[in-house]
Motif scaffolding. Sequence first.
Motif, PDB file in Angstrom:
ATOM      1  N   PRO A 167       8.537   4.933   1.898  1.00 55.13           N
ATOM      2  CA  PRO A 167       7.947   4.721   3.199  1.00 55.13           C
ATOM      3  C   PRO A 167       7.739   2.900   3.376  1.00 55.13           C
ATOM      4  CG  PRO A 167       6.404   5.937   1.217  1.00 55.13           C
ATOM      5  CD  PRO A 167       8.437   5.952   0.903  1.00 55.13           C
ATOM      6  N   THR A 168       7.417   3.189   5.230  1.00 59.00           N
ATOM      7  CA  THR A 168       8.018   1.398   5.028  1.00 59.00           C
ATOM      8  C   THR A 168       7.247   0.540   3.754  1.00 59.00           C
ATOM      9  OG1 THR A 168       6.934   0.293   6.961  1.00 59.00           O
ATOM     10  CG2 THR A 168       4.980   1.148   5.607  1.00 59.00           C
ATOM     11  N   GLY A 169       7.754  -0.533   4.060  1.00 60.06           N
ATOM     12  CA  GLY A 169       7.979  -1.628   2.899  1.00 60.06           C
ATOM     13  C   GLY A 169       8.910  -2.079   1.963  1.00 60.06           C
ATOM     14  N   ALA A 170       9.657  -1.631   2.260  1.00 60.66           N
ATOM     15  CA  ALA A 170      11.049  -1.937   0.994  1.00 60.66           C
ATOM     16  C   ALA A 170      11.492  -3.186   1.366  1.00 60.66           C
ATOM     17  CB  ALA A 170      12.229  -1.513   1.831  1.00 60.66           C
ATOM     18  N   GLY A 171      11.922  -4.176   0.110  1.00 60.38           N
ATOM     19  CA  GLY A 171      11.981  -6.055   0.560  1.00 60.38           C
ATOM     20  C   GLY A 171      12.658  -6.456   1.437  1.00 60.38           C
ATOM     21  N   ALA A 172      13.882  -5.218   2.665  1.00 63.16           N
ATOM     22  CA  ALA A 172      14.549  -5.414   3.631  1.00 63.16           C
ATOM     23  C   ALA A 172      13.338  -5.913   4.612  1.00 63.16           C
ATOM     24  CB  ALA A 172      15.060  -4.751   4.036  1.00 63.16           C
ATOM     25  N   ARG A 173      12.084  -5.633   4.563  1.00 63.76           N
ATOM     26  CA  ARG A 173      11.092  -5.334   5.744  1.00 63.76           C
ATOM     27  C   ARG A 173      10.181  -6.404   5.847  1.00 63.76           C
ATOM     28  NH1 ARG A 173      14.609  -2.683   9.119  1.00 63.76           N
ATOM     29  NH2 ARG A 173      16.205  -1.391   8.268  1.00 63.76           N
ATOM     30  N   ASP A 179      10.004 -10.641   5.789  1.00 64.42           N
ATOM     31  CA  ASP A 179      10.346 -12.248   6.742  1.00 64.42           C
ATOM     32  C   ASP A 179       9.873 -12.738   6.089  1.00 64.42           C
ATOM     33  OD1 ASP A 179      11.493 -13.091   8.279  1.00 64.42           O
ATOM     34  OD2 ASP A 179       9.758 -13.186   9.985  1.00 64.42           O
ATOM     35  N   PRO A 180      10.761 -13.816   5.060  1.00 60.56           N
ATOM     36  CA  PRO A 180      12.106 -13.286   4.752  1.00 60.56           C
ATOM     37  C   PRO A 180      12.249 -11.904   3.996  1.00 60.56           C
ATOM     38  CG  PRO A 180      11.660 -15.420   3.627  1.00 60.56           C
ATOM     39  CD  PRO A 180      10.544 -15.042   4.954  1.00 60.56           C
ATOM     40  N   PRO A 181      13.283 -11.444   4.025  1.00 59.90           N
ATOM     41  CA  PRO A 181      13.627 -10.086   2.944  1.00 59.90           C
ATOM     42  C   PRO A 181      13.631 -11.278   1.271  1.00 59.90           C
ATOM     43  CG  PRO A 181      15.354 -10.118   4.747  1.00 59.90           C
ATOM     44  CD  PRO A 181      14.182 -11.384   4.225  1.00 59.90           C
ATOM     45  N   VAL A 182      12.570 -10.313   0.283  1.00 58.96           N
ATOM     46  CA  VAL A 182      12.291 -10.478  -0.761  1.00 58.96           C
ATOM     47  C   VAL A 182      13.202  -8.952  -1.650  1.00 58.96           C
ATOM     48  CG1 VAL A 182      10.366 -10.177  -2.379  1.00 58.96           C
ATOM     49  CG2 VAL A 182      10.353 -10.914  -0.278  1.00 58.96           C
ATOM     50  N   TRP A 183      14.276 -10.064  -2.016  1.00 61.75           N
ATOM     51  CA  TRP A 183      15.124  -8.750  -3.017  1.00 61.75           C
ATOM     52  C   TRP A 183      14.396  -9.214  -4.650  1.00 61.75           C
ATOM     53  CZ3 TRP A 183      17.413  -6.902   0.917  1.00 61.75           C
ATOM     54  CH2 TRP A 183      17.505  -7.897   2.118  1.00 61.75           C
ATOM     55  N   LEU A 184      14.918  -7.831  -4.947  1.00 61.11           N
ATOM     56  CA  LEU A 184      15.011  -7.538  -6.815  1.00 61.11           C
ATOM     57  C   LEU A 184      15.712  -8.527  -7.013  1.00 61.11           C
ATOM     58  CD1 LEU A 184      14.692  -3.858  -6.795  1.00 61.11           C
ATOM     59  CD2 LEU A 184      12.818  -5.572  -6.544  1.00 61.11           C
ATOM     60  N   LYS A 185      14.949  -9.238  -8.411  1.00 63.70           N
ATOM     61  CA  LYS A 185      15.402 -10.290  -9.454  1.00 63.70           C
ATOM     62  C   LYS A 185      15.578  -9.551 -10.900  1.00 63.70           C
ATOM     63  CE  LYS A 185      11.747 -13.573  -8.891  1.00 63.70           C
ATOM     64  NZ  LYS A 185      11.458 -12.571  -8.593  1.00 63.70           N
ATOM     65  N   PRO A 186      16.354 -10.410 -11.287  1.00 63.13           N
ATOM     66  CA  PRO A 186      15.998  -9.723 -12.760  1.00 63.13           C
ATOM     67  C   PRO A 186      14.884 -10.241 -13.419  1.00 63.13           C
ATOM     68  CG  PRO A 186      18.236 -11.764 -12.673  1.00 63.13           C
ATOM     69  CD  PRO A 186      17.615 -11.129 -11.295  1.00 63.13           C
ATOM     70  N   GLY A 187      14.571  -9.855 -14.562  1.00 64.34           N
ATOM     71  CA  GLY A 187      13.020  -9.359 -14.544  1.00 64.34           C
ATOM     72  C   GLY A 187      11.412  -8.876 -14.774  1.00 64.34           C
ATOM     73  N   ASP A 188      11.998  -8.797 -12.799  1.00 66.62           N
ATOM     74  CA  ASP A 188      11.282  -7.798 -12.120  1.00 66.62           C
ATOM     75  C   ASP A 188      10.896  -6.067 -12.564  1.00 66.62           C
ATOM     76  OD1 ASP A 188      10.724  -9.585 -10.921  1.00 66.62           O
ATOM     77  OD2 ASP A 188      11.884  -8.941  -8.652  1.00 66.62           O
ATOM     78  N   VAL A 189      10.235  -5.911 -12.054  1.00 66.67           N
ATOM     79  CA  VAL A 189       9.713  -4.810 -12.471  1.00 66.67           C
ATOM     80  C   VAL A 189       9.158  -3.209 -12.031  1.00 66.67           C
ATOM     81  CG1 VAL A 189       7.815  -3.109 -13.712  1.00 66.67           C
ATOM     82  CG2 VAL A 189       9.069  -5.276 -14.725  1.00 66.67           C
ATOM     83  N   VAL A 190       9.554  -2.606 -11.370  1.00 64.98           N
ATOM     84  CA  VAL A 190       9.598  -1.891 -10.278  1.00 64.98           C
ATOM     85  C   VAL A 190       9.052  -0.573 -11.052  1.00 64.98           C
ATOM     86  CG1 VAL A 190      10.590  -1.226  -8.100  1.00 64.98           C
ATOM     87  CG2 VAL A 190      11.944  -1.794  -8.903  1.00 64.98           C
ATOM     88  N   GLU A 191       8.247  -0.051 -10.025  1.00 69.79           N
ATOM     89  CA  GLU A 191       7.335   1.400 -10.256  1.00 69.79           C
ATOM     90  C   GLU A 191       6.784   2.291  -9.619  1.00 69.79           C
ATOM     91  OE1 GLU A 191       3.734  -0.040 -14.603  1.00 69.79           O
ATOM     92  OE2 GLU A 191       4.073  -0.884 -12.124  1.00 69.79           O
ATOM     93  N   VAL A 192       7.365   3.511  -8.869  1.00 66.54           N
ATOM     94  CA  VAL A 192       6.852   4.169  -8.266  1.00 66.54           C
ATOM     95  C   VAL A 192       6.250   5.425  -9.235  1.00 66.54           C
ATOM     96  CG1 VAL A 192       8.281   5.929  -6.866  1.00 66.54           C
ATOM     97  CG2 VAL A 192       9.519   3.941  -7.828  1.00 66.54           C
ATOM     98  N   GLU A 193       4.850   5.478  -8.584  1.00 65.52           N
ATOM     99  CA  GLU A 193       4.072   6.621  -9.194  1.00 65.52           C
ATOM    100  C   GLU A 193       3.195   7.750  -8.076  1.00 65.52           C
ATOM    101  OE1 GLU A 193      -0.208   6.284 -11.161  1.00 65.52           O
ATOM    102  OE2 GLU A 193       0.646   4.722 -10.196  1.00 65.52           O
ATOM    103  N   VAL A 194       3.977   8.799  -8.404  1.00 61.06           N
ATOM    104  CA  VAL A 194       2.257   9.240  -7.703  1.00 61.06           C
ATOM    105  C   VAL A 194       2.343  10.905  -8.966  1.00 61.06           C
ATOM    106  CG1 VAL A 194       2.852  12.135  -6.751  1.00 61.06           C
ATOM    107  CG2 VAL A 194       5.037  10.081  -6.222  1.00 61.06           C
ATOM    108  N   PRO A 195       0.154  10.506  -8.280  1.00 64.23           N
ATOM    109  CA  PRO A 195      -0.451  11.479  -9.548  1.00 64.23           C
ATOM    110  C   PRO A 195       0.072  13.130  -9.160  1.00 64.23           C
ATOM    111  CG  PRO A 195      -1.031  10.115  -7.708  1.00 64.23           C
ATOM    112  CD  PRO A 195       0.122   9.534  -7.733  1.00 64.23           C
ATOM    113  N   GLY A 196       0.301  13.757 -10.557  1.00 65.93           N
ATOM    114  CA  GLY A 196       0.608  14.674 -10.975  1.00 65.93           C
ATOM    115  C   GLY A 196       2.006  14.743 -11.270  1.00 65.93           C
ATOM    116  N   ILE A 197       2.520  13.685 -10.811  1.00 68.14           N
ATOM    117  CA  ILE A 197       4.316  13.221 -12.100  1.00 68.14           C
ATOM    118  C   ILE A 197       4.281  12.558 -12.629  1.00 68.14           C
ATOM    119  CG2 ILE A 197       6.767  13.123 -11.062  1.00 68.14           C
ATOM    120  CD1 ILE A 197       6.149  14.224  -7.742  1.00 68.14           C
TER     121      ILE A 197
END
Length: 287
Positions: free
Chosen positions: A246-252, A254-272
Amino acid sequence: MKLASYTKDGTPGFGIVTEAGIIPLNGRLDGITSLQELIENDGFDAAQAVTDGATLDPADVTFTIPVGQPEKIWCIGVNYGNRNAEYKDGSDLPKYPSLFVRSRQSFVGHGVPLERPRVSEQLDYEGEIALVIGKGGRDISRESALDHVFGMTLCNEGTIRDWLRHGKFNVTQGKNFDRSGAIGPWIVTADELDPEAELSLETRVNGEVRQKDTTANMMFPFDVLISYLSSFATLSPGDIIVTGTPTGAGARFDPPVWLKPGDVVEVEVPGIGILSNGVADQETNNA
């Protein structure tokens, strides 16, 4: 049924994920030594018959990507309607899916840090749903396409943004950095979660919601993707189709927000479930 691949004390394993823990399947299924072999050899019924045994605490294993050596990992680009508008180029909705391929080495499992490479600070996240093919085939009709799905898992299709622009007509470089993305934590089989159901997808960075959408907004639903891909390439058991973000990646931002050491990314889908990965800098040159 939830099925995971992992290592414990350096030894590969696979098993059924339950509320009580992971029931190992190693040595319990005739001729099947991995989750990939289970898929390739139609071992679902044999695995489903295993309902007891000592369990492992998920905290005591290192998750690996569920299918260890997939023949093909297909990735679909710009598959949510509002993502096409996000490019602000005035283009019409596409007639066909955009796609590229990724290597197995570009992904890690659940709980393993994503790697920000030495050559760029532009590591970005893309939360996605991934299909795992159970029954292969060529020229699969849209009507029968979902019969070919073994199950679903999650993907953080990590991307090195500036390297996407190195080639005039391709994104291969920016999409294939070693250990830049993740797949997991497990596969939820199609009998437990219907691929035809509307699924909600959310991506969070350090607890902040960055992406949120549903599969109802996909321009090319799962059945279309399977039918389209199989029109030119034979799909094989264990192949993975990463279905778009979906929309909302860091590149979009202003200014872009890149991942850096120490960040935690979670991807969630109910049921998975939740695919969670930290971020670390590349430590060594493995040449």
